[in-house]
Design a protein around this motif. Structure first.
Motif, PDB file in Angstrom:
ATOM      1  N   PHE A 198      49.802  26.161  35.694  1.00  0.00           N
ATOM      2  CA  PHE A 198      49.563  27.465  35.076  1.00  0.00           C
ATOM      3  C   PHE A 198      49.823  27.359  33.584  1.00  0.00           C
ATOM      4  CE2 PHE A 198      50.120  28.724  39.445  1.00  0.00           C
ATOM      5  CZ  PHE A 198      49.260  29.802  39.590  1.00  0.00           C
ATOM      6  N   TRP A 199      48.885  27.877  32.787  1.00  0.00           N
ATOM      7  CA  TRP A 199      48.995  27.786  31.339  1.00  0.00           C
ATOM      8  C   TRP A 199      48.195  28.911  30.694  1.00  0.00           C
ATOM      9  CZ3 TRP A 199      45.023  26.277  27.757  1.00  0.00           C
ATOM     10  CH2 TRP A 199      43.762  26.076  28.347  1.00  0.00           C
ATOM     11  N   ALA A 200      48.212  28.974  29.369  1.00  0.00           N
ATOM     12  CA  ALA A 200      47.396  29.921  28.606  1.00  0.00           C
ATOM     13  C   ALA A 200      47.154  29.350  27.216  1.00  0.00           C
ATOM     14  CB  ALA A 200      48.085  31.277  28.507  1.00  0.00           C
ATOM     15  N   SER A 201      46.052  29.748  26.614  1.00  0.00           N
ATOM     16  CA  SER A 201      45.680  29.223  25.292  1.00  0.00           C
ATOM     17  C   SER A 201      46.686  29.599  24.216  1.00  0.00           C
ATOM     18  CB  SER A 201      44.292  29.733  24.893  1.00  0.00           C
ATOM     19  OG  SER A 201      44.320  31.143  24.730  1.00  0.00           O
ATOM     20  N   TRP A 202      47.357  30.736  24.367  1.00  0.00           N
ATOM     21  CA  TRP A 202      48.309  31.234  23.365  1.00  0.00           C
ATOM     22  C   TRP A 202      49.710  30.644  23.533  1.00  0.00           C
ATOM     23  CZ3 TRP A 202      52.039  33.234  26.328  1.00  0.00           C
ATOM     24  CH2 TRP A 202      51.683  33.779  27.552  1.00  0.00           C
TER      25      TRP A 202
END
Length: 156
Positions: free
Chosen positions: A54-58
């Protein structure tokens, strides 16, 4: 009656928010869209060791982790190993740009509701990055494993 309904909905939301994967749990079956707008079902992962990331660009730490995961994946992809990235981004353009910039070669999915996304609630995601390692039988064997721990599992 209104107070009882409010209390009941609060209890339900608290129990839903605290749902989380535990060691020994099975890889849940769900579908999400990938970065090419295709719906992907996780059934194709049966019989493989899988890291759900799980990750995010920000998320700065996520982007640093991506730089380590890419060479690790490239070294181990010919075996029975898959990484599935699940982004909690709300902005799909930023997510797709991050995939391109970080040159992520493995499957990328998005559940675009941030920490309120169904998969985030299912896994109990409270911080990013968060990773879950499932063995070939689909059982959760490690939460936030190191690359060394994953390597040991792949050698079994």
């Amino acid at each position: 009656m209104k107070k009882i309904m409010l209390l009941f909905s609060l209890i339900i939301s608290i129990s839903t928010a605290t749902a989380q994967m535990k060691i020994g749990d099975s890889l849940p079956d769900f579908q999400l869209k990938n970065n090419k707008e295709t719906t992907i079902n996780l059934a194709f992962l049966k019989g493989k060791t899988v890291l759900i990331d799980f990750w995010a660009s920000w998320c700065g730490p996520c982007r640093v982790a991506n730089k380590k995961l890419v060479p690790f994946y490239n070294q181990n992809k010919s075996g029975n190993f898959e990484i599935i990235g699940i982004s909690l981004d709300i902005d799909t353009t930023k997510w797709k740009n991050a995939i391109e910039i970080d040159k992520l070669p493995y499957t990328q999915l998005i559940d675009p509701n941030g920490f309120d996304a169904k998969t985030a609630l299912l896994f109990g995601i409270e911080q990013l990055p968060s990773a879950y390692l499932f063995d070939e039988s689909g059982k959760l064997i490690a939460i936030n494993p190191t690359l060394e721990e994953i390597s040991i599992q792949l050698k079994k």
